[in-house]
Design an enzyme around this catalytic site. Structure first.
Site, PDB file in Angstrom:
ATOM      1  N   GLY A  17     -52.926  93.824 118.912  1.00 38.12           N
ATOM      2  CA  GLY A  17     -52.996  94.666 117.756  1.00 38.12           C
ATOM      3  C   GLY A  17     -53.386  93.888 116.439  1.00 38.12           C
ATOM      4  CB  SER A 153     -39.349  98.808 113.918  1.00 36.72           C
ATOM      5  OG  SER A 153     -38.888  99.548 112.553  1.00 36.72           O
ATOM      6  CE1 TYR A 166     -43.714 102.323 115.626  1.00 33.03           C
ATOM      7  CE2 TYR A 166     -41.660 102.649 114.362  1.00 33.03           C
ATOM      8  CZ  TYR A 166     -42.797 101.723 114.708  1.00 33.03           C
ATOM      9  OH  TYR A 166     -42.953 100.413 114.098  1.00 33.03           O
ATOM     10  CE  LYS A 170     -42.570  99.173 117.106  1.00 27.27           C
ATOM     11  NZ  LYS A 170     -43.392  98.285 117.809  1.00 27.27           N
TER      12      LYS A 170
HETATM   13  N1  NAD Z   1     -45.687  98.434 109.049  1.00 29.32           N
HETATM   14  C1  NAD Z   1     -44.526  98.397 109.154  1.00 29.32           C
HETATM   15  O1  NAD Z   1     -43.626  99.163 108.135  1.00 29.32           O
HETATM   16  C2  NAD Z   1     -43.734  97.852 110.165  1.00 29.32           C
HETATM   17  C3  NAD Z   1     -42.200  98.052 110.415  1.00 29.32           C
HETATM   18  C4  NAD Z   1     -41.693  97.490 111.629  1.00 29.32           C
HETATM   19  C5  NAD Z   1     -42.512  97.320 112.589  1.00 29.32           C
HETATM   20  N2  NAD Z   1     -43.767  97.548 112.511  1.00 29.32           N
HETATM   21  C6  NAD Z   1     -44.663  96.855 113.734  1.00 29.32           C
HETATM   22  O2  NAD Z   1     -45.456  95.781 113.180  1.00 29.32           O
HETATM   23  C7  NAD Z   1     -46.778  96.208 114.055  1.00 29.32           C
HETATM   24  C8  NAD Z   1     -47.794  95.852 113.342  1.00 29.32           C
HETATM   25  O3  NAD Z   1     -47.804  97.021 112.328  1.00 29.32           O
HETATM   26  P1  NAD Z   1     -48.897  97.540 111.551  1.00 29.32           P
HETATM   27  O4  NAD Z   1     -48.344  98.190 110.175  1.00 29.32           O
HETATM   28  O5  NAD Z   1     -50.082  96.591 111.424  1.00 29.32           O
HETATM   29  O6  NAD Z   1     -49.402  99.212 112.165  1.00 29.32           O
HETATM   30  P2  NAD Z   1     -51.065  99.353 112.641  1.00 29.32           P
HETATM   31  O7  NAD Z   1     -50.629 100.895 113.363  1.00 29.32           O
HETATM   32  O8  NAD Z   1     -51.788  99.146 111.521  1.00 29.32           O
HETATM   33  O9  NAD Z   1     -51.135  98.479 113.773  1.00 29.32           O
HETATM   34  C9  NAD Z   1     -50.959  98.569 115.046  1.00 29.32           C
HETATM   35  C10 NAD Z   1     -52.071  97.706 115.920  1.00 29.32           C
HETATM   36  O10 NAD Z   1     -51.955  98.033 117.337  1.00 29.32           O
HETATM   37  C11 NAD Z   1     -53.480  98.323 117.691  1.00 29.32           C
HETATM   38  N3  NAD Z   1     -53.100  99.069 118.960  1.00 29.32           N
HETATM   39  C12 NAD Z   1     -52.778 100.622 119.134  1.00 29.32           C
HETATM   40  N4  NAD Z   1     -52.768 100.873 120.413  1.00 29.32           N
HETATM   41  C13 NAD Z   1     -53.384  99.897 121.073  1.00 29.32           C
HETATM   42  C14 NAD Z   1     -53.492  99.695 122.431  1.00 29.32           C
HETATM   43  N5  NAD Z   1     -53.529 100.675 123.317  1.00 29.32           N
HETATM   44  N6  NAD Z   1     -54.363  98.529 122.795  1.00 29.32           N
HETATM   45  C15 NAD Z   1     -54.291  97.547 121.912  1.00 29.32           C
HETATM   46  N7  NAD Z   1     -54.216  97.577 120.806  1.00 29.32           N
HETATM   47  C16 NAD Z   1     -53.582  98.762 120.162  1.00 29.32           C
HETATM   48  C17 NAD Z   1     -53.905  99.028 116.856  1.00 29.32           C
HETATM   49  O11 NAD Z   1     -55.341  99.151 116.753  1.00 29.32           O
HETATM   50  C18 NAD Z   1     -53.701  98.120 115.622  1.00 29.32           C
HETATM   51  O12 NAD Z   1     -54.565  97.017 115.451  1.00 29.32           O
HETATM   52  C19 NAD Z   1     -46.585  97.414 115.113  1.00 29.32           C
HETATM   53  O13 NAD Z   1     -45.779  96.898 116.133  1.00 29.32           O
HETATM   54  C20 NAD Z   1     -45.359  98.007 114.321  1.00 29.32           C
HETATM   55  O14 NAD Z   1     -44.613  98.936 114.943  1.00 29.32           O
HETATM   56  C21 NAD Z   1     -44.389  97.867 111.325  1.00 29.32           C
END
Ligand code: NAD
Length: 260
Positions: A17, A153, A166, A170
């Protein structure tokens, strides 16, 4: 017993990701720390992924390569793991960052979610993560000091309205982490979760209002917006050699918004 190694320079790290703001920051951080990085994301995002690994490799001193990989597709997951072995000679660490997050769409009450939406989120966020662990585990065992970091998360603990699927996914990540820690510990592999608070990134701004973000920031012991760089210390430590007796844990990184 000798003091633990602190450097990431000898480690080969698989990151999933990588085209979101947080994943791209991990690519930069691990490469800057000297690691060899296999950066995986969906085939449709290959151009973005190539740009991210090129920039990180130019900055060095580590090197990053992009591999197209859908974590729900076992063949492409195995290809990502094979790339680590062929390009860099093995695999030491995995950061399971990929998830359905930005593409969740508008928040909706759980009474309005559909089975298809639940199945997609669980398939990617939980089954996809397990599939990466399954493919990587034998190679991590060969290294004798494997590390798996699963991104959860704080919503798994606190709940959050509008994203029940979601949030449940998590919570499942944290259970998967504890089971994998029990199963893989004898091989020297640690498995931990990092649980970020609300990060002020593109994905979060797509999904939430400015007021919601401001309220999260002001509720923290450190009352400011959280940025992707705030996660780097926890993730690199748990993916690195010095954390070898920490396993099955969830490390909350949210500026003191949540205390356990
Ligand atoms: N942004 C926040 O506030 C936050 C808070 C807590 C946790 N998170 C977690 O942090 C991580 C990154 O979050 P983000 O904000 O960059 O979100 P985002 O949605 O921008 O990034 C998710 C990434 O996962 C990739 N992805 C999705 N489905 C996929 C698949 N089937 N195969 C391979 N890759 C795949 C997407 O292309 C993207 O690059 C995630 O696990 C998210 O749940 C984010």
């Amino acid at each position: 017993m000798s003091l633990p190694e602190m450097s990431l320079a000898d480690r080969v790290v698989l990151l999933t990701g990588v085209t979101g703001d947080i994943g791209a920051t991990y690519v930069k951080a691990f490469t800057a720390a000297g690691a060899s990085v296999v950066a995986a994301d969906l085939p449709a995002l290959e151009d973005d992924g190539q740009g991210i690994v090129n920039e990180a490799t130019e900055a060095g001193p580590g090197r990053a390569v992009f591999v197209p990989c859908d974590i729900t597709d076992a063949t492409t997951v195995e290809h990502a793991v094979d790339t680590a072995v062929k390009e860099f000679g093995g695999l030491h660490s995995v950061v399971n960052n990929a998830a359905i997050y930005r593409t969740l769409g508008a928040k909706r009450p759980l009474t309005q979610l559909t089975c298809d939406e639940w199945e997609l989120v669980l398939r990617v966020n939980v089954i996809g993560m397990w599939q990466v662990i399954k493919a990587a585990a034998p190679h991590l065992a060969v290294s004798g000091h494997g590390r798996i970091v699963n991104i959860s998360s704080v919503v798994a603990r606190n709940g959050a309205p509008g994203f029940a699927h979601y949030v449940a996914s998590k919570a499942a990540v944290e259970g998967l982490t504890r089971s994998a820690a029990r199963e893989l510990g004898a091989d020297g592999t640690t498995v931990n979760s990092v649980s970020p608070g609300l990060v002020d990134d593109t994905a979060t701004r797509d999904l939430n209002s400015g007021d919601y973000l401001a309220a999260a920031a002001s509720s923290r012991a450190i009352p400011r917006a959280m940025v992707p760089e705030d996660l780097v210390g926890a993730v690199t430590w748990l993916a690195g050699p010095a954390s070898g007796f920490v396993t099955g844990q969830t490390l909350i990184v949210d500026g003191g918004g949540t205390f356990v």
